[in-house]
Scaffold this motif. Structure first.
Motif, PDB file in Angstrom:
ATOM      1  N   LYS A  17      60.179  72.098  -2.931  1.00  0.00           N
ATOM      2  CA  LYS A  17      61.542  71.591  -2.942  1.00  0.00           C
ATOM      3  C   LYS A  17      62.542  72.710  -3.207  1.00  0.00           C
ATOM      4  O   LYS A  17      62.296  73.594  -4.019  1.00  0.00           O
ATOM      5  CB  LYS A  17      61.666  70.510  -4.037  1.00  0.00           C
ATOM      6  CG  LYS A  17      63.037  69.847  -4.076  1.00  0.00           C
ATOM      7  CD  LYS A  17      63.085  68.790  -5.161  1.00  0.00           C
ATOM      8  CE  LYS A  17      64.470  68.155  -5.228  1.00  0.00           C
ATOM      9  NZ  LYS A  17      64.542  67.140  -6.318  1.00  0.00           N
ATOM     10  N   MET A  18      63.649  72.681  -2.522  1.00  0.00           N
ATOM     11  CA  MET A  18      64.696  73.704  -2.659  1.00  0.00           C
ATOM     12  C   MET A  18      65.589  73.356  -3.845  1.00  0.00           C
ATOM     13  O   MET A  18      66.019  72.213  -3.992  1.00  0.00           O
ATOM     14  CB  MET A  18      65.526  73.776  -1.369  1.00  0.00           C
ATOM     15  CG  MET A  18      66.646  74.775  -1.429  1.00  0.00           C
ATOM     16  SD  MET A  18      67.569  74.826   0.114  1.00  0.00           S
ATOM     17  CE  MET A  18      68.853  75.987  -0.331  1.00  0.00           C
ATOM     18  N   SER A  56      57.969  70.133   4.732  1.00  0.00           N
ATOM     19  CA  SER A  56      57.852  68.857   4.024  1.00  0.00           C
ATOM     20  C   SER A  56      59.101  68.023   4.254  1.00  0.00           C
ATOM     21  O   SER A  56      60.201  68.553   4.467  1.00  0.00           O
ATOM     22  CB  SER A  56      57.653  69.108   2.518  1.00  0.00           C
ATOM     23  OG  SER A  56      58.754  69.832   2.000  1.00  0.00           O
ATOM     24  N   LEU A  57      58.956  66.728   4.180  1.00  0.00           N
ATOM     25  CA  LEU A  57      60.078  65.821   4.389  1.00  0.00           C
ATOM     26  C   LEU A  57      61.032  65.901   3.197  1.00  0.00           C
ATOM     27  O   LEU A  57      60.594  66.119   2.059  1.00  0.00           O
ATOM     28  CB  LEU A  57      59.569  64.394   4.574  1.00  0.00           C
ATOM     29  CG  LEU A  57      58.720  64.148   5.822  1.00  0.00           C
ATOM     30  CD1 LEU A  57      58.205  62.717   5.839  1.00  0.00           C
ATOM     31  CD2 LEU A  57      59.518  64.434   7.092  1.00  0.00           C
ATOM     32  N   PRO A  58      62.308  65.750   3.426  1.00  0.00           N
ATOM     33  CA  PRO A  58      63.250  65.796   2.290  1.00  0.00           C
ATOM     34  C   PRO A  58      63.071  64.596   1.375  1.00  0.00           C
ATOM     35  O   PRO A  58      62.750  63.478   1.832  1.00  0.00           O
ATOM     36  CB  PRO A  58      64.623  65.787   2.982  1.00  0.00           C
ATOM     37  CG  PRO A  58      64.389  65.156   4.312  1.00  0.00           C
ATOM     38  CD  PRO A  58      63.002  65.548   4.734  1.00  0.00           C
TER      39      PRO A  58
END
Length: 486
Positions: free
Chosen positions: A85-86, A304-306
């Motif tokens: 995750k960002m 990866s999906l948000p």
């Protein structure tokens, strides 16, 4: 016989000297575009690597082994892949510190305080100015005197004929030498007006303005003017009315022949061919290959999906909601007398005395009894003509017709010039052109014709020896046989 032998012997010696003389590419070239490659000088020559350097840059700027090229600071393209995750935090969010912002205090203007004492009206001009006498300028140039000559004008100018150069000496200045002398006493500061002015008592002037009292006269107004007394009526002629011309249509048919249609003559010629290629349909039964360079070399990264934030579901209250507020619960009422205004109430004043509408303007101003003056119209003394007006004008009476002679046109006729004689395509270039033999530079070949390679020196010059035609032919035959064997 002896002379002929000596000449042949001398020619053989010259040929032998030519064959023994060595020439490099720079000397053999006849066009000026071929040079020998220059090698480095002995100062920069390296014994291990004695390769031929073809540029002058390496000779003037040698390489240094101790200096390495600077390393590139550009990051290398590395596949980082999926790192989770960002984080949405930035440097500004992490390092930002809020401060209490207050209003900037305004600048207070200083209170004006007048200067004490009496103001001196003296100036620098009054203190430093010294009056001096100025003499008028006297012109040293004599006045011009125009001399009128009654004789014939001579075409030779006076400057060319009579001018004699004078010995010009430096003119002395007529301006007097007035040096500045500072005053010995203090400057008073009074002006000429202050010294010569004599104050007198001003008496009130008598007003010549007429009083603003209306002047009444019992004599009736006489409306006769100088125009009415001096006017002399004159008889006028009848106005000329030009009769309208009746339109008469032409009985001949309209000729639509124009100048272009009358003078244009088409020249015979062939139709111009179009240089546009034929629009042929390009079709193929081979299936279309949809593969591209991007499709073949694209590497799909795992992404990866948000993460989507799921809001909490709203749950309504189960108990009864109290609508009472803090003000309603804690408010304590006090008995306070109502506000009484100190301003008196408006009471309209009424009076039973009748209103007096007379003013000073109405009392002093009395309108005069005037009557509107009628229109002064004199009876018509001009008698109108009853007959028909003659339509003859001065132009028609004095006009003299002349025969019109058409101008002769010097414009050449717009007709194509045709001739049955054949076209003379002989030009000055064809008649006077002298073909010249194209000389090929011998240095343009890898091995110049008529020369044999011997050796090269340290500077890079390649030396060749000139051979006789027989040896040159033998060398060519041997070279052709060697190429055929290979």
């Amino acid at each position: 016989m002896g002379k002929v032998c000596r000449q042949q012997h001398s020619l053989k010696l010259l040929a032998a000297e030519d064959t023994m003389k060595r020439l490099c590419i720079c000397e053999i070239c006849s066009c000026g575009r071929h040079r020998c490659p220059h090698r480095p000088t002995a100062l920069h020559r390296n014994g291990k690597n004695s390769s031929c350097v073809l540029t002058e840059y390496t000779e003037k700027y040698p390489t240094y082994g101790s200096c390495q090229p600077p390393a590139s600071l550009k990051p290398k393209p590395v596949d980082l892949g999926d790192r989770g995750k960002m984080d949405g935090r930035t440097t500004f969010k992490s390092d930002y510190l809020p401060y209490n912002v207050t209003r900037r205090p305004g600048r207070q203007q200083a209170e004006y305080k007048p200067m004490p004492g009496k103001f001196d009206m003296g100036t620098t001009y009054k203190q430093d100015f010294n009056t001096y006498e100025v003499q008028p300028f006297v012109a040293a140039r004599p006045k011009e005197r125009a001399k009128a000559v009654a004789g014939k004008l001579d075409t030779v100018p006076t400057y060319t004929d009579d001018f004699k150069q004078w010995a010009i000496c430096k003119r002395e200045l007529t301006k007097p030498d007035l040096a500045y002398h500072p005053p010995l006493f203090k400057f008073g500061g009074t002006t000429t007006f202050q010294d010569d002015y004599i104050a007198r008592s001003q008496a009130p002037r008598e007003s010549f303005k007429p009083p603003g009292i209306p002047m009444r006269c019992e004599i009736p107004f006489d409306g006769v003017t100088s125009n009415q007394l001096s006017y002399v009526p004159h008889s006028l002629e009848m106005r000329y009315v030009k009769p309208a011309e009746v339109y008469k249509p032409s009985g001949q048919p309209l000729q639509d022949l124009t100048t272009n249609r009358r003078d244009f003559q088409g020249l015979p010629g062939t139709m111009s061919k179009s240089c546009k290629p034929d629009r042929a349909k390009v079709s193929s039964d081979v299936p279309f290959q949809g593969s591209t360079e991007f499709t073949e070399r694209f590497k799909e990264w795992p992404v990866s999906l948000p993460h989507l934030h799921q809001p909490d579901q709203y749950v309504g209250p189960t108990e009864h909601m109290s609508t009472s507020t803090t003000s309603a619960a804690d408010y304590v009422g006090h008995k306070v007398q109502p506000f009484v205004s100190a301003k008196p109430f408006f009471r309209p004043t009424k009076s039973t005395v009748p209103f007096q509408g007379s003013t000073t303007m109405r009392d002093d101003f009395q309108p005069w009894v005037t009557q509107r003056q009628g229109i002064i119209k004199k009876p018509e003394e001009m008698t109108r003509a009853s007959g028909k007006l003659d339509s003859l004008t001065t132009f028609k009476a004095h006009y003299t017709p002349h025969l019109l002679q058409p101008n002769i046109s010097f414009k050449p006729s717009n007709k194509p010039m045709r001739s049955e004689a054949p076209l003379e395509d002989e030009t000055m270039y064809r008649s006077e052109f002298t073909p010249k033999q194209i000389i090929v530079c011998p240095a343009s070949f890898p091995s110049p014709r008529g020369y044999v390679y011997e050796d090269s020196d340290e500077s890079g010059h390649r030396f060749f020896r000139k051979v006789s035609p027989i040896e040159d032919a033998a060398n060519r035959v041997s070279l052709q046989k060697a190429v055929a064997v290979q």
